[in-house]
Design a protein around this motif. Structure first.
Motif, PDB file in Angstrom:
ATOM      1  N   ARG A 125       0.788  -1.281  -0.109  1.00 47.32           N
ATOM      2  CA  ARG A 125       0.055  -0.053   0.103  1.00 47.32           C
ATOM      3  C   ARG A 125       0.724   1.284   0.107  1.00 47.32           C
ATOM      4  O   ARG A 125       0.637   2.390  -0.702  1.00 47.32           O
ATOM      5  CB  ARG A 125      -0.898   0.025   1.307  1.00 47.32           C
ATOM      6  CG  ARG A 125      -1.834   1.037   1.283  1.00 47.32           C
ATOM      7  CD  ARG A 125      -2.746   1.037   2.566  1.00 47.32           C
ATOM      8  NE  ARG A 125      -3.549   0.053   2.551  1.00 47.32           N
ATOM      9  CZ  ARG A 125      -5.169   0.006   2.203  1.00 47.32           C
ATOM     10  NH1 ARG A 125      -5.431   0.896   1.736  1.00 47.32           N
ATOM     11  NH2 ARG A 125      -5.576  -1.262   2.290  1.00 47.32           N
ATOM     12  N   TRP A 184      -7.986   0.213  -3.713  1.00 48.47           N
ATOM     13  CA  TRP A 184      -7.897  -0.361  -2.241  1.00 48.47           C
ATOM     14  C   TRP A 184      -9.183  -0.462  -1.664  1.00 48.47           C
ATOM     15  O   TRP A 184      -9.917   0.543  -1.466  1.00 48.47           O
ATOM     16  CB  TRP A 184      -6.800   0.596  -1.559  1.00 48.47           C
ATOM     17  CG  TRP A 184      -5.416   0.178  -1.880  1.00 48.47           C
ATOM     18  CD1 TRP A 184      -4.631   1.203  -2.909  1.00 48.47           C
ATOM     19  CD2 TRP A 184      -4.495  -0.849  -1.940  1.00 48.47           C
ATOM     20  NE1 TRP A 184      -3.453   0.878  -2.899  1.00 48.47           N
ATOM     21  CE2 TRP A 184      -3.226  -0.290  -2.446  1.00 48.47           C
ATOM     22  CE3 TRP A 184      -4.490  -1.940  -1.332  1.00 48.47           C
ATOM     23  CZ2 TRP A 184      -2.083  -1.199  -2.527  1.00 48.47           C
ATOM     24  CZ3 TRP A 184      -3.459  -2.792  -1.252  1.00 48.47           C
ATOM     25  CH2 TRP A 184      -2.122  -2.508  -1.908  1.00 48.47           C
ATOM     26  N   ASP A 185      -9.288  -1.753  -1.138  1.00 50.15           N
ATOM     27  CA  ASP A 185     -10.474  -1.952  -0.245  1.00 50.15           C
ATOM     28  C   ASP A 185     -11.820  -1.857  -1.013  1.00 50.15           C
ATOM     29  O   ASP A 185     -12.884  -1.949  -0.335  1.00 50.15           O
ATOM     30  CB  ASP A 185     -10.619  -0.991   1.019  1.00 50.15           C
ATOM     31  CG  ASP A 185      -9.255  -1.006   1.846  1.00 50.15           C
ATOM     32  OD1 ASP A 185      -8.785  -2.198   2.066  1.00 50.15           O
ATOM     33  OD2 ASP A 185      -8.893   0.246   2.298  1.00 50.15           O
ATOM     34  N   ARG A 186     -11.712  -1.816  -2.328  1.00 49.45           N
ATOM     35  CA  ARG A 186     -12.764  -1.763  -3.030  1.00 49.45           C
ATOM     36  C   ARG A 186     -13.124  -2.844  -4.101  1.00 49.45           C
ATOM     37  O   ARG A 186     -14.064  -3.123  -4.433  1.00 49.45           O
ATOM     38  CB  ARG A 186     -12.959  -0.567  -3.906  1.00 49.45           C
ATOM     39  CG  ARG A 186     -13.164   0.921  -3.112  1.00 49.45           C
ATOM     40  CD  ARG A 186     -13.376   2.105  -3.859  1.00 49.45           C
ATOM     41  NE  ARG A 186     -13.585   3.358  -2.924  1.00 49.45           N
ATOM     42  CZ  ARG A 186     -12.617   4.260  -2.545  1.00 49.45           C
ATOM     43  NH1 ARG A 186     -11.285   3.782  -2.304  1.00 49.45           N
ATOM     44  NH2 ARG A 186     -13.078   5.065  -1.652  1.00 49.45           N
TER      45      ARG A 186
END
Length: 466
Positions: free
Chosen positions: A70, A134-136
């Motif tokens: 990340r 990210w995170d989706r």
């Protein structure tokens, strides 16, 4: 991006531009290329490191790998933006500083620039999706989205390199009464210099990115050691990029040897400048600094101790590159490359001993290793800049080797030196802003990553293991 990266040298001949403007154009192009090439290298290597860390996260479920991925891609996004700006400036400079070159030969290599633009847009699109995803997205879909970033980055660099290789080995056209005819874009792109130059640059870029990123974490490991901490985040953050640099180092030596042999055959004046050969003779000695080994250069290059190698005296005075600049840059590149190779060998030997003994203490967390690793990033950058100096300065006085001289390509407009002053100011601000943003991103990190199972022992416990 190919340029006339000549920092010094003789001006032969009465171009339309004044000597001051001519030299300013060279210096401006050299400076902007030297700035851009660092960001281009990181743009090639950092997405690859990110995907490697994310792949390990998917395989192991280790949150440390996920945090590294990340943070690395966030940094890659910032540096990608800076590289896009500096690359755009270079594109404009090709037309404003060297209109004679672009007007005459733009149709020959224009296809390569067009393909590079397509690759750049693909990279930019997937970079945005990756960062926003990210995170989706699901973890696997997010990883797959990152693959085109790496592929497009490699393709973008390769297409640009075809232009530089064409400038060293022009192909794919005929020159009739000063007019370019019978253009063959594929022959221009896939000229004899393309494979070796592309391989050399890509490996150099991966080395620069690997050692540069690792050097940041080497400093962190040294701080951990002084504080008595054992931060697995720093250890993995160091091990992944340093391993990439260590793997590329010996491959670069092999490709570099092939590149030198290619130059000796295709650009003898450049080779003579690189090796400091003043006179054509049989049994050329190998010279390095104050050392000289009789017949060694002929033996290494031709496998014949009595082979004749051409010297600078075989080239007309007006077609000789500035030998001192080329030779110093070549020797600097070689010295730094050997030191990085030795550091990579230290790391590789320690890794082998670790595997053989099944002991984590085998990795070289010795302070002197970490101090050397902390300098490896700067050393890799300097070595790459020196290599570009050899490539570009060694081609002088030609902008297109054997076809067009540099002074024939420069803009006749007065005041080019003022553009250099503006570029220096703007790039100083750009560099300051980039460093400030990256430092702020670093300070925002809080070392609250959950501990992964079975952490390796601290450097304090390993002592002087190497």
């Amino acid at each position: 991006m190919s340029t006339v990266a000549l920092l010094t040298g003789a001006l032969d001949g009465g171009g339309a531009a004044s000597p001051a403007d001519f030299m300013a154009a060279r210096q401006q192009m050299a400076f902007t290329l030297g700035f851009h090439i660092v960001f281009a290298s990181i743009g090639i290597g950092l997405p690859a490191l990110t995907l490697l860390a994310e792949w390990r996260s998917l395989r192991t479920g280790d949150p440390v790998y996920a945090e590294l991925a990340r943070r690395w891609m966030k940094a890659a996004g910032v540096l990608f933006a800076v590289g896009a700006v500096s690359g755009t400036v270079l594109s404009f400079e090709m037309g404003t500083l060297w209109p004679g070159f672009m007007d005459t030969y733009g149709q020959v290599f224009g296809a390569a620039f067009a393909l590079e633009g397509i690759a750049f847009f693909i990279e930019a699109i997937f970079m945005g999706v990756y960062l926003y995803g990210w995170d989706r997205l699901t973890p696997r879909a997010h990883f797959i989205v990152g693959v085109p970033i790496v592929v497009a980055g490699l393709m973008s660099a390769t297409f640009v390199l075809t232009v530089n290789s064409w400038m060293n080995q022009p192909r794919g056209f005929k020159l009739v009464d000063g007019e370019v005819t019978d253009v063959d874009p594929l022959a221009a792109m896939f000229n004899p210099a393309t494979p070796v130059q592309a391989a050399h640059l890509i490996l150099a870029s991966l080395m620069v990115c690997g050692f540069l990123v690792a050097s940041v974490y080497a400093v962190g490991l040294l701080r951990d050691r002084r504080a008595g901490r054992d931060d697995r985040y720093n250890r993995l953050g160091f091990a992944i990029p340093f391993s990439l640099g260590a793997v590329c180092a010996p491959l670069q030596v092999l490709v570099g040897d092939f590149a030198v042999r290619f130059v000796a055959d295709s650009q003898p004046a450049k080779f003579a400048a690189m090796e400091g050969i003043e006179h054509t003779r049989a049994g050329q000695p190998f010279k390095f600094a104050v050392f000289e080994i009789p017949n060694a250069l002929s033996l290494m290059l031709r496998y014949d101790a009595h082979a004749t190698l051409r010297g600078m005296d075989s080239v007309p005075a007006g077609e000789r590159p500035p030998a001192e600049v080329v030779r110093v840059a070549f020797e600097l590149m070689i010295v730094l490359g050997v030191l990085l190779l030795a550091l990579a060998a230290w790391w590789g030997l320690a890794w082998y001993l670790r595997r053989r003994r099944a002991a984590r203490a085998g990795l070289p967390w010795h302070p002197w290793f970490l101090r050397a690793a902390a300098l490896s990033g700067a050393a890799a950058v300097i070595a790459m800049e020196a290599g570009w100096t050899v490539t570009e300065v060694g081609r002088q006085p030609w902008i297109v080797y054997g076809v067009m001289r540099t002074e024939e390509a420069v803009s006749p407009e007065p005041g080019l030196r003022f553009g250099l002053y503006v570029v220096l100011v703007v790039y100083a601000f750009l560099a300051f802003a980039t460093v400030s943003v990256l430092r702020r991103m670093r300070h925002e990190y809080e070392p609250a990553v959950p501990d992964a199972p079975a952490p390796e022992p601290s450097p304090e416990k390993t002592g002087a293991a190497s």
